[in-house]
Scaffold this active site. Structure first.
Site, short mmCIF file in Angstrom:
data_model
loop_
_atom_site.label_atom_id
_atom_site.label_comp_id
_atom_site.label_asym_id
_atom_site.label_seq_id
_atom_site.Cartn_x
_atom_site.Cartn_y
_atom_site.Cartn_z
CE1 TYR A 1 43.10 39.90 35.68
CE2 TYR A 1 42.35 42.16 35.35
CZ TYR A 1 42.32 40.98 36.07
OH TYR A 1 41.52 40.88 37.18
CB SER B 1 37.81 42.64 36.49
OG SER B 1 38.31 43.95 36.51
CE LYS C 1 39.76 38.17 36.03
NZ LYS C 1 39.70 36.92 36.79
#
Ligand code: NAD
Ligand code: UDP
Length: 330
Positions: free
Chosen positions: A148, A124, A152
């Site tokens: 989150y 992302s 990644k």
């Protein structure tokens, strides 16, 4: 090729399955249905005329993954299975690290054990942190603002380290910008559970009358109209980017931005939605959302040069297709 798509019944994964099947590849989906529905498998078949094989399974379950990798001669993995709600990741960090980071480790292990040389990972733009846009793959990553985002960045590092010592392992790290829209058939799309966190599904639900009005998070950013600017990308374009990455994979690790390179403000998107659908979205301007950046957009030049990939759809197409799906499936 036989491609294992983890998270394949999810929003992005289902569109990837469609593009893979349309290009003549075979697809196995692994999904635990934490955030999707098994009926998506039928809809993929309806669109493509081909049915992917489906396993309801958790990618962190190493034994089950070993069984799947032993049963099928898999050529490549596209790993999308993961939890993605930023706010929830702040509340439940261990769940996010357990699910997202362990999932990546288990799949990389299975690839190395079973000689699967191709791995495409859905990363992302959040890994760039507050670097200034346009964001370029060579920028040093800055700490992501939430667990989150950290999952990644960690998954990227884990895959880089694994590829370093396994010269046959070919990895593409795809940094997505803001995927929106839906398949033009209206059969698959984004169907968030509960109140949407993201802008486009919020807009379509206001248009549907499920939500009263859009709250615009901040009207005082240093942008032309004061609202936040993002790089919205049609999910079908994003899916095609995976096909391009998979087909061009070479041993080692490559990072690619998948974005359009164009920034669109919240109010521009609201206006594009009216242009696409004839529906005016009622909105009010409220405070900024904590953690939001003013402007985020990609430099997509590397994907164009090396993958021969570039986005084809514009924001009016994205709004039309998002609305088409919302009308069909809610
Ligand atoms: P999604 O929730 O629709 O799809 C993810 C799928 O993974 C779901 O079907 C869910 O059931 C499944 N899943 C979750 N944990 C699993 C596990 N442990 N085992 C098996 N299946 C599991 O989300 P999406 O928008 O399609 O996102 C797909 C991927 O792309 C995610 O990794 C996400 O972080 C990443 N991504 C999404 C965006 C975005 O804005 N949508 C942006 C950047 C990156
Ligand atoms: N946004 C908004 N209202 C909403 C949801 C989002 O104004 O209900 C804004 C948000 O502040 C950002 C843009 O829309 O500027 C895109 O937000 P989204 O959550 O979709 O993506 P992300 O912030 O993760 O890029």
């Amino acid at each position: 090729m036989l491609i294992l798509v983890t998270g394949g019944t999810g929003y992005i994964g289902s569109h990837i399955c469609v593009e893979m099947l349309n290009e003549g590849h075979s697809v196995i989906i692994v999904d635990n249905l934490a955030n999707s529905d098994r009926a998506v498998v039928d809809r993929i078949e309806q669109i493509t005329g081909k049915r992917p094989l489906f396993y309801e399974a958790d990618v962190t379950d190493a034994k089950y993954m070993d069984l799947i990798f032993s049963t099928h001669y898999i050529d490549g993995v596209i790993h999308l299975a993961g939890l993605k709600a930023v706010g929830e990741s702040v509340e439940k960090p261990l769940l996010y690290y357990q699910n997202n980071v362990l999932g990546t480790i288990v799949l990389a292990e299975q690839c190395l054990k079973h000689g699967v040389g191709k791995f495409v990972f859905s990363s992302s733009a959040t890994v760039y942190g507050d670097n200034p846009s346009p964001l370029i793959e060579t920028m040093e990553l800055r700490s992501a603002a939430n667990p989150y985002g950290q999952t990644k960045a960690m998954s990227e590092q884990i895959l880089k380290d694994a590829a370093n010592v396994n010269p046959e392992f070919a990895v593409a790290l795809l940094r997505y910008f803001n995927p929106v829209g839906a398949h033009p058939s209206g059969l698959i799309g984004e169907a968030p559970r509960g109140i949407p966190n993201n802008l486009m599904p919020y807009i379509t639900q206001v248009a549907r009358g499920k939500l009263a009005e859009l709250k615009v998070f901040g009207g005082d950013y240093p942008t032309p109209d004061g609202t936040g600017v993002r790089d919205y990308l049609h999910v079908v374009d994003l899916a095609k980017g995976h096909l391009a990455a998979l087909e061009k994979l070479n041993p080692g690790v490559e990072v690619y931005n998948l974005g359009t390179g164009r920034g669109t403000s919240v109010l521009e998107l609201v206006h594009a939605f009216a242009e696409a659908t004839g529906i005016k979205i009622p909105y009010s301007i409220g405070p900024r959302r904590p953690g939001d950046l003013a402007v985020v957009y990609a430099d997509p030049a590397k994907a164009k040069a090396e993958l021969d990939w570039e986005a084809q759809y514009g924001i009016v197409d994205m709004c039309r297709d998002a609305w088409n799906f919302e009308k069909n499936f809610s």
